[in-house]
Design a protein around this motif. Structure first.
Motif: not given
Length: 683
Positions: A296-299, A323-329, A421-428
């Motif tokens: 389960l990926l939590l985004m 797994r986790a993805v945090a977009l602009s926060g 856990i593996p984590l992906l973070m982004t900003l604009t």
């Protein structure tokens, strides 16, 4: 002889044809029913404009209505609905939020189709003398879809110009156009075509074959500053068609989701507990929708991204996702926590006519106040706390049993109390520039200075009057005076948006990425693509890569055939890249970029990030010059006397004694001169 009941069903199916056209512009290819632990759920197959296919199940309740004693309380899991088949072909209502809000959504008609359908259904029930039987409801839906398909084929037979009804466009919609309710805790599930999902003609009453439960699962938490938006705004059809099960959710917002008195009367974090329950629900039901329970990926985006990282440090959510993805926060963003919740609980109580104390009476009164009245008053008076938010997550404390947040996020992060856990973070690149889309492109230097001074007063409300001017001058020098100085100078409004972006998102999130990289595998990216065909931007191209612009590509909107936005080949290419990154990361924990680019892991000794643009490149030291400015220089200006830059203050005498105003001014002017001599490096 056709009975009156049958005639009415067929007649109203034609009237309902417009009302049942789907918001995402897809062609519905018939119902499908799945057996789940909660009961049977009827969804539908769909066909997208680009030929992609999938299945979707909308408006599924995962919690009991949070009303009465459950208002300002932890959610309760929805009870099974027994032998009844839940019709999940329409979205549930939005959670209460200020009606002045608006949201970009995909639409097919200027008519309020949801309201039209609701009205016609009420008329039909009156004519029938009561509720429809389940079989009649099903027949009605099928008749509508048959009629719709026949009409579509007829229009296609007369040429492309006659297929307007199947076209989609993007529109800025007012929240007044959506149904709202306190009973809003629903989720939407999008899947590829599942082997074993039963069509209506294939033995719906039977048990049916089990589906192959091996797909990765992606649960998306929407943003909106903890007080706006909903899961329906983010269409999961295209992403799901590529081989992942996508879930979008509603959770309680504003005071309904985050009111706290700071004690047992109302602990707060109700919206986060809703998200937690949605995670528990979907894990229990995952395999019935083709998803692997253990993948389960939590985004999330914006406040949703902050929520993701709060789940990362919450002991309650440990083990629920891998797994986790945090977009602009992020959780270190200043708006992600409310440190004086009782003040805002009392302010809201006073505005609606409830007692201010004791807390239990305050909460008891608010529980009996109409939700519409609370929502109206909140929307008018209580949304923001200066730069930050009036109702947001709170730290309950270590001594509170079952606390979602026993510690502050910083304490948890720096102490390593995070899920590894593996984590992906982004900003604009340009973040909050979109907030200024209705303002002039340029403002006077004097107005820009006033803006910045106001922001600093809000950021440092307790700062000593002798220190605040030094901070104000430093901020002006770093953000304004690099453009030159002249009384008649016009300053791009983007200068103000850059400052707010740094304060609220870019600086705290890069700082958080650095701390998290000590404990887990982390990938960092900056989204810098700006479509030349973006209706949200119009002619204000300076807005660039704004907050949430990446979501249009994450959810594959360029593949939906929109007629007024995102129609270029680069748009589809960027969307394909982002969806590939997400799906590969969901499957393995390692994002596959393609184009011969390998995305390295980010850490403090190797601060490399991916630059997400039409062409993919690697960059280094994202926002680091701003991070040093806000975390090293500005704090010096808030503390007098200033100490020398040594780890051990005993190795050198401090500036003696406390600085006089003359020396303080001299230091400030020297600092400003130093900043002006620096060329601002690219982020």
């Amino acid at each position: 002889m056709v009975s009156k009941r049958s005639f009415l069903l067929v007649f109203f199916s034609y009237l309902l044809l417009g009302g049942l056209q789907q918001a995402e512009g897809m062609v519905a290819e018939g119902p499908v029913v799945l057996n789940t632990p909660s009961g049977r759920i009827r969804g539908e197959r769909y066909l997208l404009a680009d030929g992609s296919k999938g299945m979707r199940f909308l408006g599924i309740p995962y919690a009991e209505p949070p009303v009465g004693p459950l208002r300002f309380a932890a959610p309760v899991q929805k009870r099974p609905w027994g032998n009844k088949t839940l019709d999940a072909r329409e979205f549930g209502p939005m959670c209460h939020q200020p009606i002045e809000n608006d949201a970009w959504d995909t639409v097919q008609s200027e008519v309020n189709l949801d309201a039209l359908e609701h009205h016609l259904r009420k008329l039909l029930k009156v004519e029938l003398g009561g509720e429809m039987y389940e079989e009649e409801e099903e027949r009605l839906q099928d008749e509508v879809r048959k009629t719709g398909e026949a009409k579509r084929r007829e229009e296609e037979g007369h040429g492309r110009n006659n297929t307007r009804k199947t076209k989609l466009y993007m529109k800025l919609k007012s929240m007044r156009e959506y149904e709202m309710s306190e009973d809003c805790l629903t989720l939407n599930i999008y899947t590829p075509i599942l082997e074993g999902g039963r069509r209506r003609g294939g033995g719906e009453r039977g048990r049916g074959r089990g589906v192959n439960a091996s797909l990765p699962l992606l649960l998306y938490i929407h943003g909106g500053s903890f007080y706006s938006n909903g899961g329906r705004i983010y269409p999961g059809e295209k992403l799901a068609s590529l081989g992942v099960v996508v879930v979008t959710i509603n959770y309680r917002l504003g005071p309904f989701g985050f009111l706290s008195t700071g004690d047992s009367a109302a602990r707060g974090n109700w919206g986060l507990l809703d998200q937690h329950l949605a995670l528990v629900w979907i894990r229990r039901h995952a395999r019935y929708f083709g998803a692997a329970t253990n993948n389960l990926l939590l985004m999330g985006n914006s406040a949703g991204a902050a929520s993701v990282l709060l789940h990362l440090v919450s002991p309650l959510s440990r083990g629920l996702f891998n797994r986790a993805v945090a977009l602009s926060g992020c959780s270190l963003a200043p708006w992600s926590l409310q440190t004086r919740p009782l003040y805002f609980a009392r302010r809201l109580a006073g505005d609606v006519g409830c007692p201010l104390q004791p807390p239990r009476e305050l909460v008891a009164c608010l529980r009996t106040t109409s939700a519409d009245h609370i929502n109206e008053v909140y929307g008018e008076k209580n949304v923001q706390d200066g730069l930050w938010l009036a109702f947001a997550p709170v730290v309950e404390g270590e001594n509170v049993g079952g606390a979602f947040l026993p510690w502050t996020p910083r304490e948890a992060l720096e102490g390593g109390r995070v899920a590894r856990i593996p984590l992906l973070m982004t900003l604009t690149r340009d973040e909050v520039s979109i907030w200024f889309r209705n303002r002039p492109d340029n403002i006077s230097l004097g107005d820009a200075e006033k803006w910045m001074d106001m922001l600093m007063r809000q950021k440092y409300p307790q700062l000593h009057p002798s220190s605040l001017p030094s901070v104000m001058h430093a901020i002006r020098a770093a953000y304004l005076y690099t453009l030159g100085y002249h009384p008649n100078l016009m300053v791009p409004i983007k200068t103000i948006s850059d400052l707010i972006s740094d304060l609220g998102l870019r600086v705290p999130c890069v700082e958080e990425a650095g701390i998290l990289s000590q404990w887990t595998t982390l990938y960092l990216a900056e989204f810098s693509y700006a479509s030349p065909d973006d209706v949200r931007v119009g002619n204000q191209k300076w807005i660039g890569s704004y907050h949430e612009s990446d979501l249009q590509f994450v959810f594959g909107l360029p593949f939906l055939g929109l007629v007024n936005t995102l129609r270029g080949p680069q748009d589809t290419s960027v969307a394909a890249t982002l969806m590939r990154i997400l799906i590969t990361f969901a499957k393995s924990g390692v994002p596959e970029v393609g184009e011969g680019v390998k995305w390295p892991v980010y850490n403090q000794t190797h601060p490399v990030h991916l630059q997400l643009d039409a062409n993919l490149t690697l960059g280094h030291n994202l926002v680091h010059h701003r991070l040093c400015f806000w975390k090293r220089l500005v704090p010096l200006l808030t503390r007098w006397p200033i100490k020398p830059p040594k780890d051990d203050p005993s190795t050198a005498p401090s500036l003696t004694p406390a600085l006089t105003p003359t020396l303080a001014l001299t230091f400030t002017l020297t600092t400003l001169l130093f900043i002006l001599l620096l060329h601002e490096s690219p982020t």
